[in-house]
Design an enzyme around this catalytic site. Structure first.
Site, PDB file in Angstrom:
ATOM      1  N   LYS A  46      -7.612   6.108   5.317  1.00  0.00           N
ATOM      2  CA  LYS A  46      -8.552   5.294   6.082  1.00  0.00           C
ATOM      3  C   LYS A  46      -9.212   6.097   7.212  1.00  0.00           C
ATOM      4  O   LYS A  46     -10.364   5.838   7.565  1.00  0.00           O
ATOM      5  CB  LYS A  46      -7.836   4.062   6.636  1.00  0.00           C
ATOM      6  CG  LYS A  46      -7.341   3.087   5.561  1.00  0.00           C
ATOM      7  CD  LYS A  46      -8.464   2.590   4.658  1.00  0.00           C
ATOM      8  CE  LYS A  46      -7.979   1.512   3.686  1.00  0.00           C
ATOM      9  NZ  LYS A  46      -9.049   1.009   2.804  1.00  0.00           N
TER      10      LYS A  46
ATOM     11  N   TYR B 149      -1.599   6.061   3.662  1.00  0.00           N
ATOM     12  CA  TYR B 149      -2.612   5.022   3.865  1.00  0.00           C
ATOM     13  C   TYR B 149      -3.466   5.333   5.093  1.00  0.00           C
ATOM     14  O   TYR B 149      -4.700   5.271   5.048  1.00  0.00           O
ATOM     15  CB  TYR B 149      -1.932   3.663   4.025  1.00  0.00           C
ATOM     16  CG  TYR B 149      -2.878   2.527   4.314  1.00  0.00           C
ATOM     17  CD1 TYR B 149      -3.533   1.871   3.277  1.00  0.00           C
ATOM     18  CD2 TYR B 149      -3.115   2.095   5.626  1.00  0.00           C
ATOM     19  CE1 TYR B 149      -4.405   0.828   3.536  1.00  0.00           C
ATOM     20  CE2 TYR B 149      -3.993   1.060   5.886  1.00  0.00           C
ATOM     21  CZ  TYR B 149      -4.632   0.423   4.842  1.00  0.00           C
ATOM     22  OH  TYR B 149      -5.507  -0.604   5.102  1.00  0.00           O
TER      23      TYR B 149
ATOM     24  N   ASP C 211     -13.521   1.905 -12.819  1.00  0.00           N
ATOM     25  CA  ASP C 211     -12.437   2.560 -12.095  1.00  0.00           C
ATOM     26  C   ASP C 211     -13.105   3.440 -11.050  1.00  0.00           C
ATOM     27  O   ASP C 211     -13.733   4.453 -11.394  1.00  0.00           O
ATOM     28  CB  ASP C 211     -11.597   3.390 -13.060  1.00  0.00           C
ATOM     29  CG  ASP C 211     -10.483   4.162 -12.365  1.00  0.00           C
ATOM     30  OD1 ASP C 211     -10.438   4.169 -11.117  1.00  0.00           O
ATOM     31  OD2 ASP C 211      -9.668   4.780 -13.084  1.00  0.00           O
ATOM     32  N   VAL C 212     -12.991   3.065  -9.776  1.00  0.00           N
ATOM     33  CA  VAL C 212     -13.748   3.772  -8.737  1.00  0.00           C
ATOM     34  C   VAL C 212     -13.313   5.225  -8.563  1.00  0.00           C
ATOM     35  O   VAL C 212     -14.036   6.017  -7.947  1.00  0.00           O
ATOM     36  CB  VAL C 212     -13.682   3.041  -7.376  1.00  0.00           C
ATOM     37  CG1 VAL C 212     -14.342   1.677  -7.464  1.00  0.00           C
ATOM     38  CG2 VAL C 212     -12.254   2.953  -6.860  1.00  0.00           C
TER      39      VAL C 212
END
Length: 264
Positions: free
Chosen positions: A163, A159, A64-65
Site C-alpha cells: 500500500k 500488506y 486477473d489484474v
C-alpha cells in the site's frame, strides 16, 4: 450535489463483495455504465444482477489484474461494449497478505504475491486505460489503498509495503497524466465494518483479551477521532467524489477514510 456522472463508463476491479460491491452499486446509482472486472465471474453476478434490476447497464468481464494481457483485453472488451470511451477506473481489487507475521517470518512468495495483487495489479490496469484516457484528454483514476500504507503496521509488513508502493504509483501517474486532464488519486480506508472486521479482527481481539466481540469493536472505534468504524458506503462515497468533477483540481492525494486515525 449532482456529481454529473450519468452515462460515464466506469471500470471497477474487485467488485464481488465488500467495498468493491459498494463502489459498484454507488457508481451505478449515479447513472454510470459499469464494467465489473474480476477472476470469479460467478461471485460478481449477484452484484451485476442488483445493478440490472435497478435499471443500470453493466458488463461483467473476466480479468486477473496481475496479468498485463488480461487487463488490456478487459479494457478492450469495455470499449467494444460502450463505444470506446473509458471515463473512470476504480482499482479496488486487493488482498490482505500474511497477518500476524513479522517481516522476518514472511516468506518471499508471500511478500511477492500481495505486492503483485495490491500494487502491480493497479499498475497493470492504469497502464491499460491510460492510452484511452490520454487520447480523449480526460479521465479519473481512483486507487483504493489503506491506512497501513500511511503509518505502517507491525505484523503486516507485506500488506503495508504494497500500500505504500501504491501511494508512490498514484503520485507518479498523477504527475505523468495530469497534462492529459487525468486525475489520479488514492482512497485509504481504515478498518471497515463488515464480516472480516467482526468475525476476524474483533473475534481475535476478544479471544486474546477475554472480552466480548462487541467490546472489541468499541475499543477499535475508540482509536479514531470520530469514535466510529468506517463503512463500505463511506469508502464508496469518497470514490464517487474523486471520480467526479467536484474534485477536478485534486490529484495525487491520499484521502484517508478512517474516522481520523492515520492523519491525526
Amino acid at each position: 450535489m449532482d456529481l454529473k456522472l450519468g452515462g460515464k463508463v466506469a471500470l471497477v476491479t474487485g467488485p464481488a463483495k465488500g467495498m468493491g460491491a459498494a463502489v459498484s452499486k454507488a457508481f451505478a446509482s449515479e447513472g454510470c455504465r459499469l464494467v465489473l472486472l474480476g477472476r470469479d465471474l460467478v461471485a460478481i453476478e449477484p452484484v451485476a444482477a442488483n445493478i440490472r434490476a435497478a435499471g443500470g447497464e453493466v458488463l461483467v468481464t473476466a480479468c486477473d489484474v496481475t496479468s498485463e494481457s488480461a487487463c488490456e483485453a478487459a479494457v478492450e472488451a469495455a470499449r467494444q461494449r460502450f463505444g470506446g470511451a473509458i471515463d473512470i477506473l476504480v482499482n479496488v481489487a486487493g488482498g490482505t497478505g500474511p497477518i500476524g507475521k513479522t517481516g522476518a517470518q514472511t516468506s518471499g512468495d508471500e511478500f511477492r504475491d500481495i505486492v503483485d495483487v495490491n500494487m502491480t495489479g493497479c499498475f497493470n490496469m492504469i497502464r491499460a486505460v491510460a492510452p484511452v484516457m490520454m487520447a480523449q484528454n480526460s479521465g479519473k483514476i481512483v486507487n483504493v489503498g489503506g491506512t497501513f500504507g500511511m503509518r505502517g503496521r507491525a505484523g503486516r509488513v507485506a500488506y503495508s509495503a504494497s500500500k505504500w508502493g501504491l501511494r508512490g504509483l498514484t503520485k507518479s501517474f498523477a504527475l505523468e497524466l495530469g497534462a492529459s486532464n487525468i486525475n489520479v488519486n488514492c482512497v485509504a480506508p481504515g478498518m471497515v465494518d463488515g464480516p472480516r472486521f467482526r468475525d476476524k479482527v474483533c473475534r481475535d481481539m476478544a479471544e486474546k483479551l477475554g472480552i466480548s466481540e462487541a467490546e472489541a469493536a468499541r475499543r477499535h472505534a475508540e482509536d479514531y477521532a470520530l469514535k466510529r468504524i468506517s463503512t463500505d458506503a463511506d469508502v464508496a462515497n469518497a470514490c464517487l467524489f474523486l471520480a467526479s468533477d467536484a474534485s477536478r483540481q485534486i490529484t495525487g492525494v491520499d484521502l484517508p477514510v478512517d474516522g481520523g486515525w492515520a492523519a491525526l
